[in-house]
Design a protein around this motif. Structure first.
Motif, mmCIF file in Angstrom:
data_model
loop_
_atom_site.group_PDB
_atom_site.id
_atom_site.type_symbol
_atom_site.label_atom_id
_atom_site.label_comp_id
_atom_site.label_asym_id
_atom_site.label_seq_id
_atom_site.Cartn_x
_atom_site.Cartn_y
_atom_site.Cartn_z
ATOM 1 N N HIS A 14 75.283 -3.949 55.837
ATOM 2 C CA HIS A 14 75.362 -4.453 54.412
ATOM 3 C C HIS A 14 74.483 -3.484 53.449
ATOM 4 N N LEU A 15 73.334 -2.969 53.877
ATOM 5 C CA LEU A 15 72.554 -2.093 53.111
ATOM 6 C C LEU A 15 73.190 -0.932 52.979
ATOM 7 N N HIS A 16 73.769 -0.383 54.021
ATOM 8 C CA HIS A 16 74.697 0.798 53.822
ATOM 9 C C HIS A 16 75.789 0.723 52.788
ATOM 10 N N HIS A 17 76.616 -0.287 53.038
ATOM 11 C CA HIS A 17 77.919 -0.361 52.386
ATOM 12 C C HIS A 17 77.262 -0.753 50.585
ATOM 13 N N VAL A 18 76.366 -1.669 50.672
ATOM 14 C CA VAL A 18 76.087 -1.758 49.023
ATOM 15 C C VAL A 18 75.348 -0.567 48.447
ATOM 16 N N TYR A 19 74.663 0.211 49.102
ATOM 17 C CA TYR A 19 74.271 1.617 48.533
ATOM 18 C C TYR A 19 75.275 2.297 48.042
ATOM 19 N N TYR A 20 76.472 2.438 48.805
ATOM 20 C CA TYR A 20 77.344 3.340 48.353
ATOM 21 C C TYR A 20 78.575 2.912 47.425
ATOM 22 N N GLN A 21 78.484 1.482 47.454
ATOM 23 C CA GLN A 21 79.404 0.867 46.282
ATOM 24 C C GLN A 21 78.954 0.859 45.125
ATOM 25 N N LYS A 22 77.526 0.895 44.792
ATOM 26 C CA LYS A 22 76.953 0.804 43.561
ATOM 27 C C LYS A 22 77.403 -0.672 42.783
ATOM 28 N N ASP A 23 77.328 -1.728 43.704
ATOM 29 C CA ASP A 23 77.745 -2.938 42.735
ATOM 30 C C ASP A 23 76.663 -3.358 42.041
ATOM 31 N N MET A 24 77.227 -3.823 40.882
ATOM 32 C CA MET A 24 76.110 -4.255 39.978
ATOM 33 C C MET A 24 76.204 -5.933 39.729
ATOM 34 N N ALA A 25 75.229 -6.359 39.125
ATOM 35 C CA ALA A 25 75.240 -7.884 38.867
ATOM 36 C C ALA A 25 74.711 -7.855 37.382
ATOM 37 N N ASP A 26 74.823 -8.943 36.849
ATOM 38 C CA ASP A 26 74.252 -9.235 35.237
ATOM 39 C C ASP A 26 73.048 -8.903 35.238
ATOM 40 N N GLU A 27 72.673 -7.775 34.564
ATOM 41 C CA GLU A 27 71.264 -7.591 34.224
ATOM 42 C C GLU A 27 70.455 -8.597 33.558
ATOM 43 N N GLN A 28 70.740 -9.100 32.530
ATOM 44 C CA GLN A 28 70.120 -10.083 31.978
ATOM 45 C C GLN A 28 69.918 -11.181 32.898
ATOM 46 N N TYR A 29 70.713 -11.632 33.845
ATOM 47 C CA TYR A 29 70.381 -12.590 34.550
ATOM 48 C C TYR A 29 69.429 -12.351 35.577
#
Length: 176
Positions: free
Chosen positions: A14-29
């Motif tokens: 998961h750490l490898h996958h999410v690092y390369y996907q650069k998924d973002m969440a709501d920054e204000q949240y």
């Protein structure tokens, strides 16, 4: 796009996958949650927990509160600077193997079967063992909530707390 099958990720996968996907969440949240965590860290408890926020996309901590008891010898600055790589190095290998290969995939499978909008409604609890700065094993009880990517529904942030349970944990089992 939510994942709806067992994707078979370990924690490291998961750490490898999410690092390369650069998924973002709501920054204000995320900022609002950080503010709440900072307020909690000022509370007085008999056993002082640490509060932390992990940004999986950067493998770093956005918050790690100081606790005298938890990882004696390591400051909040040490943990913030060292990030997940430091934490992974401190984890006891047998406990991490179980977390990586069984507990985290079970968490992902649960999240996979849950609408993304409900992911932050669930708190995940488990114990693990780490080395403190003196080289002694410390049993940790950890609870966390995951904030997921709007695109993949995979966790991109982890908001949690940990407390030293060495005085009451007498076995070597991981409970999830």
């Amino acid at each position: 796009m939510a994942f709806k099958k067992n994707i078979g990720f370990t924690y490291m996968g998961h750490l490898h996958h999410v690092y390369y996907q650069k998924d973002m969440a709501d920054e204000q949240y995320i900022l609002a949650m950080l503010k709440q965590f900072k307020q909690l860290s000022g509370c007085a408890f008999h056993i002082v927990p640490i509060f932390f926020v992990i940004d999986y996309t950067k493998r770093k901590y956005l918050l790690w509160t100081d606790s005298i008891n938890l990882l004696a010898g390591y400051s909040a600055n040490d943990m913030m600077e060292g990030g997940l790589d430091m934490t992974l190095h401190l984890l006891q290998k047998d406990f991490f193997k179980t977390y990586n290969e069984k507990a985290f995939p079970a968490t992902l499978n649960f999240l996979n079967s849950t609408p993304k909008s409900e992911h932050t409604d669930y708190v995940f609890s488990f114990n693990h063992r780490m080395k403190n700065a003196n080289g002694c094993d410390v049993d940790i009880y950890q609870r966390c909530v995951y904030i997921s990517s709007p695109d993949t529904a995979l966790p991109t942030y982890c908001l949690g707390m940990g407390v030293d349970i060495s005085s009451i944990k007498k076995d070597t089992l991981m409970m999830h």
